[in-house]
Design a protein around this motif. Sequence first.
Motif, short mmCIF file in Angstrom:
data_model
loop_
_atom_site.label_atom_id
_atom_site.label_comp_id
_atom_site.label_asym_id
_atom_site.label_seq_id
_atom_site.Cartn_x
_atom_site.Cartn_y
_atom_site.Cartn_z
N LYS A 98 0.92 -1.10 0.08
CA LYS A 98 -0.01 0.00 0.04
C LYS A 98 0.76 1.19 0.01
O LYS A 98 1.90 1.21 0.68
CB LYS A 98 -1.15 0.09 1.18
CG LYS A 98 -2.01 -1.08 1.16
CD LYS A 98 -2.85 -1.06 2.43
CE LYS A 98 -3.78 -2.23 2.43
NZ LYS A 98 -4.91 -2.11 3.64
N PRO B 34 0.49 5.79 -0.02
CA PRO B 34 -0.17 7.02 -0.40
C PRO B 34 0.26 7.61 -1.80
O PRO B 34 -0.72 8.47 -2.30
CB PRO B 34 -0.10 7.76 0.82
CG PRO B 34 1.26 7.45 1.39
CD PRO B 34 1.26 5.92 1.02
N GLU B 35 1.52 7.36 -2.14
CA GLU B 35 1.96 8.33 -3.09
C GLU B 35 3.37 7.43 -3.88
O GLU B 35 4.07 7.14 -3.06
CB GLU B 35 2.40 9.66 -2.72
CG GLU B 35 2.83 10.64 -3.73
CD GLU B 35 3.13 11.99 -3.31
OE1 GLU B 35 4.07 12.74 -3.79
OE2 GLU B 35 2.41 12.43 -2.32
N GLN C 26 -1.90 -1.58 -3.95
CA GLN C 26 -2.86 -0.58 -3.70
C GLN C 26 -2.35 0.78 -3.57
O GLN C 26 -1.59 0.87 -2.57
CB GLN C 26 -3.95 -0.94 -2.65
CG GLN C 26 -4.64 -2.25 -2.78
CD GLN C 26 -5.45 -2.51 -1.54
OE1 GLN C 26 -5.96 -1.68 -0.86
NE2 GLN C 26 -5.73 -3.89 -1.33
N ASP D 51 -2.83 5.02 -3.59
CA ASP D 51 -3.84 6.13 -3.60
C ASP D 51 -3.38 7.07 -5.08
O ASP D 51 -4.33 7.48 -5.65
CB ASP D 51 -3.50 7.02 -2.09
CG ASP D 51 -4.08 6.37 -1.28
OD1 ASP D 51 -4.87 5.22 -1.40
OD2 ASP D 51 -3.70 6.72 0.00
N LYS D 52 -2.26 7.32 -5.00
CA LYS D 52 -1.57 8.14 -6.35
C LYS D 52 -0.39 7.74 -6.87
O LYS D 52 0.60 7.32 -6.04
CB LYS D 52 -1.55 9.80 -5.77
CG LYS D 52 -2.58 10.58 -5.43
CD LYS D 52 -2.31 11.66 -4.87
CE LYS D 52 -3.49 12.60 -4.56
NZ LYS D 52 -2.98 13.88 -4.08
N THR E 217 -5.26 7.72 -9.96
CA THR E 217 -5.39 7.34 -8.54
C THR E 217 -6.41 5.95 -8.44
O THR E 217 -6.72 5.68 -9.24
CB THR E 217 -6.44 8.78 -8.06
OG1 THR E 217 -7.77 8.64 -8.95
CG2 THR E 217 -5.96 9.87 -8.30
N ASN E 218 -6.46 5.77 -6.90
CA ASN E 218 -7.09 4.71 -6.68
C ASN E 218 -6.51 3.36 -7.58
O ASN E 218 -7.28 2.51 -8.23
CB ASN E 218 -8.57 4.56 -6.99
CG ASN E 218 -9.05 5.76 -5.96
OD1 ASN E 218 -8.36 6.02 -4.85
ND2 ASN E 218 -10.25 6.36 -6.31
N ASN F 2 -5.10 -0.39 -8.31
CA ASN F 2 -4.80 -1.68 -7.69
C ASN F 2 -4.10 -2.62 -8.91
O ASN F 2 -4.40 -2.28 -10.10
CB ASN F 2 -6.26 -2.04 -7.51
CG ASN F 2 -6.98 -1.46 -6.33
OD1 ASN F 2 -6.58 -1.97 -5.17
ND2 ASN F 2 -7.62 -0.58 -6.72
#
Length: 808
Positions: A517, A519-520, A564, A566-567, A576-577, A579
């Motif tokens: 995972k 965030p960026e 996964q 986010d950006k 974005t988002n 997967n």
Amino acid sequence: MPKWSKITLKVLGVLIGLVLVLYIAAALYVNANKKSLLASVTAQLNKSLNGSIYIETMDPTFLKGFPGVSLTLKNVVLKDSLWKNHKHTLLEAKDLEVAVNTLALFTGTIEIKKIGINNASVYLYTDSLGYSNASVFKKKDKSKPKPTDEDAAAEFGKFTLNNVNFVMDNQKGHKLFEFVVDDLKGDVYYSWSGWEAEIKLKTIAKSLAFNTRRGSFIKDKLLEGPFNITYNEESGVLIVAPNTLNIGSDPFIIEAKFDTSKENTDFKIDIEAKDIQWRNASALLAPNISSKLNMFNLDKPIHVNCTIAGNMGPGGEPAINVKALVANNVLTTPGGVVKDCNFTGIFTNNFINGKGLTDENSAIKLFNFKGSYEEMPFSIDTASINNLDKPIATGVFKSQFDIAKLNNVIGDNMLKFGKGTANVKLAYKADIVNFQLTKPFVTGLVDIKNADVSYVPRRVNFKNTAISLNFTDHDLFIKNIRLQSGKSIVFMDGSIRNFLNLYYTAPEKILLNWQIKSPELHLAEFLGFLGTRKPKAKKRTPKSNFSDNLNEVFEKSQVNMNIQVDKVYYNKFLATNANADLLLSENSIAIRNVSVKHAGGGLKLNGSVTQKGSVNKFVLNTNISNVDIKNFFYSFDNFGMKSLTSKNLRGYLFSKVNMTGQISDRGNLMPNSLYGSIVFDLKKGALLNFEPVKSVGKFAFPFRDLDNITFTNLNGKFDVRGQNITINPMQINSSLLNMDIAGIYSLNKGTNIALDVPLRNPKKDEEITDKQERKERRMKGIVLHLLATDGEDGKIKIKLNKNRDKTK
């Protein structure tokens, strides 16, 4: 002079004279009765024997034994009763000195006070059935009455040995003791219970083999020092009291106990060396042990206690127990150097009682082991090595250190560490081959925090990294990982099933499963994974070190990642988002189930990337849904087109793309490498300020809006073949004009696109609702047949298609 002094001197003179007269008389008596006295001495000695003693000659030695008479026996031979069967002579002495009681001689009695053996050999032999030529000496029968003085065995108070070769050859017990005695002096004191002896010894140990198949202890070492020995006739126990004996150049405190009442004589020897060098101690042991110990070394002396217990009969090796104290030392091993080394070590060859005194039942235990390896401090509460035939090491390893110290261990061709700390607690079990840990299986935790790490083969750098490794009996779980590379931050959890077994036997079968995972994520910071690993991992060999083995595992193992994010950023691209499922193998990346949101729509993708040198071949199957075409073209640098850019487009794109191509290890698309097809549908589209259309339209359609050409629906199919894009026949219905188009658009040279353009204004047909009628009226009126080709300035030029007119 006082009268009493004169009397005393006269008495003393008379006594001395009397002694001299007696001594001279005894000497003359011996000289005159040599034959009879030799017979008496021989008879006296034979009382103690089950065999025979032969003495060639006997001569008195005047003054040497004063005040007694000393006899020199020449060529003395002692044989047991079965000598003819085994041919091993117990004693052969060129000179044997016997000191006798002077007064007893006048009564016809031989009372031996001292025996000296010179230039002799003593051979104690035991055959394979257990018979010993030492049976020449009679044992006292306790059931019989005490013998009279005439029948009593010879007793002597002193004995010496000079230049005597002593051998004890036990064929049944596979034991061989051989000593060259340079000098031995002993005083014997008899009592009702036995005797006590004080001995001074100087000898060379030629062999001290408790098992001749294993070799000798203290071979060719000089032994020098005193002994106090006590023997109890009733119990048959001989005790050697603690005394300091020099073996070689080192002093040892030695005490022993021998139980001769048993058929094979039980013994126990305790040895202590308070300050001895490792190599000096190793040199005292049998070759099968010293050859292994010499693979190690300790710089400073150590304190050692050793107990050897067994019997002189068959049964292999004695029980050996060793305890060593090591403090503030430097340990050198085949695997490296351990500084500040401290431990208490124990060795036993009887680890489990009843399992035999064998290498298989031997064990080494190191208690409170502490040290520093390559500046990394560590401790092991109890380290054990069991079964020295097939050694297995176990223990619990603990350490806390600055992670940069790992660079000293694994080198700089795979991982390079900067700041950060590591906390390690691992229970291990490993085979030992050539005294190196082989295929260790570990359980426990490794925690790394705030670390800077460079993965050298991929040229990727991580900052403020955290990793937690949890080793179970079979699997490896990797938790709480935090990686930061540039602006990218990644959180990871992973697992490898059957890790340690595959690590050693089949690294190519290792599958690392990751849950990732972020965030960026900035993909440009991970472009190192597109190129081949540099340097390549070395092929594993039996001599490969830990770093080489780990490098091979990194290269050959497979990685399955569920991502996964986010950006996601790549150059101008933003999604974005995101997967995705990725499978990384040695030379390829499989891309599955990728879905992202981009430019107001969505992208789904499957494919693969195969690495070959500095070029990466990719295969992509993509579905694009409701994507803003302007942002889409901008994100991908207009796909290499110069005439048509994101500034000229508006609308929402739906597309299916099946494409192969090549990308460099820097992430750049290789020129002319794209092959595949693009099926698209552009809704609510518009062509804005497209110069090629405006350059023609300002003459052909001067009253129409050339800056904003809208499309009700635009769909078609492109076939991409390197630098050429084939436009399959398609209809364009726009606010400016309608058009049928087909041909080839070239990214370099070779553009050839046929356009059929009716001059009829499409706005006149906006009121027509019947689709069939609108289709029929679409190409009514004057139709221009145009051709888009390469211009001399490199831009696309549009001209009349004369060939098309002729065919029409």
